[in-house]
Design a protein around this motif. Sequence first.
Motif, PDB file in Angstrom:
ATOM      1  N   LEU A  61       0.639  -1.142   0.113  1.00 58.48           N
ATOM      2  CA  LEU A  61       0.079   0.008   0.075  1.00 58.48           C
ATOM      3  C   LEU A  61       0.870   1.239   0.003  1.00 58.48           C
ATOM      4  O   LEU A  61       0.568   2.306  -0.470  1.00 58.48           O
ATOM      5  CB  LEU A  61      -0.890   0.200   1.153  1.00 58.48           C
ATOM      6  N   LEU A  62       2.055   1.346   0.849  1.00 55.10           N
ATOM      7  CA  LEU A  62       2.832   2.362   0.780  1.00 55.10           C
ATOM      8  C   LEU A  62       3.687   2.742  -0.443  1.00 55.10           C
ATOM      9  O   LEU A  62       4.079   3.892  -0.824  1.00 55.10           O
ATOM     10  CB  LEU A  62       3.776   2.341   2.116  1.00 55.10           C
ATOM     11  N   SER A  63       4.364   1.520  -1.189  1.00 60.74           N
ATOM     12  CA  SER A  63       5.070   1.621  -2.067  1.00 60.74           C
ATOM     13  C   SER A  63       4.786   1.372  -3.587  1.00 60.74           C
ATOM     14  O   SER A  63       5.535   1.954  -4.486  1.00 60.74           O
ATOM     15  CB  SER A  63       6.353   0.789  -1.959  1.00 60.74           C
ATOM     16  N   PRO A  82      -4.495   2.657 -10.369  1.00 53.95           N
ATOM     17  CA  PRO A  82      -3.103   3.314  -9.637  1.00 53.95           C
ATOM     18  C   PRO A  82      -3.946   3.378  -8.169  1.00 53.95           C
ATOM     19  O   PRO A  82      -4.713   3.657  -7.512  1.00 53.95           O
ATOM     20  CB  PRO A  82      -3.665   4.670 -10.385  1.00 53.95           C
ATOM     21  N   ASN A  83      -2.618   3.649  -7.312  1.00 55.02           N
ATOM     22  CA  ASN A  83      -2.589   3.580  -6.072  1.00 55.02           C
ATOM     23  C   ASN A  83      -2.611   4.972  -5.538  1.00 55.02           C
ATOM     24  O   ASN A  83      -1.568   5.684  -5.679  1.00 55.02           O
ATOM     25  CB  ASN A  83      -1.336   2.944  -5.256  1.00 55.02           C
ATOM     26  N   PRO A  84      -3.874   5.425  -5.011  1.00 49.90           N
ATOM     27  CA  PRO A  84      -3.895   7.151  -4.379  1.00 49.90           C
ATOM     28  C   PRO A  84      -2.747   7.293  -3.687  1.00 49.90           C
ATOM     29  O   PRO A  84      -2.609   8.405  -3.003  1.00 49.90           O
ATOM     30  CB  PRO A  84      -5.372   6.920  -4.036  1.00 49.90           C
ATOM     31  N   LEU A  85      -2.334   6.230  -2.787  1.00 43.65           N
ATOM     32  CA  LEU A  85      -1.254   6.531  -1.709  1.00 43.65           C
ATOM     33  C   LEU A  85       0.076   6.760  -2.257  1.00 43.65           C
ATOM     34  O   LEU A  85       1.046   7.284  -1.678  1.00 43.65           O
ATOM     35  CB  LEU A  85      -1.246   5.355  -1.028  1.00 43.65           C
ATOM     36  N   HIS A  86       0.322   6.450  -3.477  1.00 50.15           N
ATOM     37  CA  HIS A  86       1.570   6.503  -4.245  1.00 50.15           C
ATOM     38  C   HIS A  86       1.875   7.844  -4.407  1.00 50.15           C
ATOM     39  O   HIS A  86       0.925   8.606  -5.018  1.00 50.15           O
ATOM     40  CB  HIS A  86       1.503   5.627  -5.572  1.00 50.15           C
ATOM     41  N   LYS A  87       3.032   8.228  -4.379  1.00 48.02           N
ATOM     42  CA  LYS A  87       3.522   9.698  -4.378  1.00 48.02           C
ATOM     43  C   LYS A  87       3.320  10.469  -5.648  1.00 48.02           C
ATOM     44  O   LYS A  87       2.959  11.414  -5.776  1.00 48.02           O
ATOM     45  CB  LYS A  87       4.951  10.042  -3.744  1.00 48.02           C
TER      46      LYS A  87
END
Length: 614
Positions: free
Chosen positions: A552-554, A587-592
């Motif tokens: 989730l973070l990366s 796409p992961n909305p947590l991704h920078k």
Amino acid sequence: MGPSARAIAEHASFRAFLHCYLQEVDSGQWYHPADWADDPAGHYQGSHVCLLALDTQRVRLAVDVVYFSMAGRHRFGQVRLWNAGRLSWSTLDPERAMFMLVRELYALIGGMVPELRRSRELELLYRLADSYQVMARYVGVRRSDPRLRSDRFIDGEQSLLFGHTAHPTPKSRQGLAEWQHASYAPELAGRFQLQFFSVHRDLVIQAGHGNLSAAAMVEAILETTVACGRGPLKLAEDQVLVPAHPLQAQWLLCQPAVMAAIASGDIQPLGPLGPSFTATSSVRTLYCEDCDWMFKFSIPVKVTNSLRVNKHHELRAGVVMARLIEQTGFLDHEPRFHMIQDPAYLTVRLPGRSESGFEVILRDNPFYRGRDRGILSVAALTQDPLTNHTSRLRTLIEGLALNESRSLAAVSRDWFRQYLSCAIEPALRLYDDHGIALEAHQQNSLLDLSSGYPSRYYYRDNQGYYLSESRREELQALCPELAHTPELFYRDAMIRDRFCYYLVVNQLFSVIARFGEDDLLAESQLLDLLRHALKAWLTRFQGPARPLVAMLLSDARLPYKGNLLTRVHDVDELNAELEMAVYTSIPNPLHKTLADRSKTRGRPMTGPQQHDVA
């Protein structure tokens, strides 16, 4: 007067379908209206325009995006159609836009026999029309009903007029006749008695975890009932009382094996008995305020994708999981996290049938009369409001802010933190500590909001457990009966994808999107709060939840259950191998790299790549 029920249903149906299309098939090209020069005549009032090319039809669709969601739950306005033959733009009805997108979908599919492709296309078109029509009926009947705002458990369950926000046919109810909706559809809040059969004990299969047998639990609901004016029901020693949903009873009475058992005297139909029940949001799980148990039945109805039947292995799973959860002791240390168990089942054995149709699961009912206030599913909490109303979440936050003399943003932050601590973190910790993951989507997730803030989380669904194969030996030592339910064990890689989708993408992101759309707190700020929490959990988790949190973070993309693609390929996921739907990624909305996505100007905004639908 506002829009008609039909117009409301058309807009909601289009939003659900287009959400699926953008996530699973083609994300389109995104523009800010100021940079959209092709059709500049003031048709676009939102923050973005989404352009979709339907190449096989030589047309393009431009969709006004009234609210842009980092979590992917956009709100749409007007649709415009570019016709290459006429070299002009025109307004397009949402219903027609849906049907054009379906046509494009099936034109893109390769490797399918043309006749099969056409058959599946017609099936999807039928379900879209059915869902739209059913939704319009429900909105028309209930739009002024004050129970839609009630905090009673059953009123919340029956308030889901729009259904699954990420499903193309959220209110499709194949098999439910028009006249049956008033009685059996939860949205219309009908009440009815269960149908009962007296069955010879030798034909009955039952099991339970607790002091009472399943048969005794069923009999308990009729102990004080006067049956047909003849006084309390008396059964012979060799007979067992078996309940059925009225829809299933109608089906059962037409089955040759049941008819033969009735002719031989082994089964005797008793008709309607006992107190009145009403449907919860799943349609087939029934609730009575005065009973200690809910009843989950098989019904001959396809709800969204699947025919809703109880499989024999699911009956066993409910009992085994009740024992396993108790043995772990996990809930003893998590007073804010609760699991609604399915601790007993009852069915009838008929020759040549693995499931006879009599399968019934008994579910604990913690929301009986006097304890049914303030309980709401995440699906009901985050559902779009009707026109001229506010969402349940905004109403809740506004009330708290007024009582506490604080800003909406400050209350929202505290509310969200408490939600994470009672609903999300314990679910991840259960997986990390014991290798038990939950299908914790919006509808399976209930919150106690009696104080305004989330004070307790409830999980329900005996079909939604995933046990880690890497923990099999440890779990079977706690509960030896797991040796008889091997279908509950999955590889951690598969669990990680499913758990990520259900817990985070489906449930958690819907909460974030609701806060943002209601203008309570920006999605970017909520994602920052979530990112901070995930980093803290990552330092504490040492088991299988750690790779999930790290993902989730990366990771730039996250797994996503493709409800539209599952529907396109006509997959009944409950009957598929490993109950496998079609999965894709988003796409992961947590991704920078997505942090500034909504700020892009002067060029098309790209989202997920177009997916192969073959």
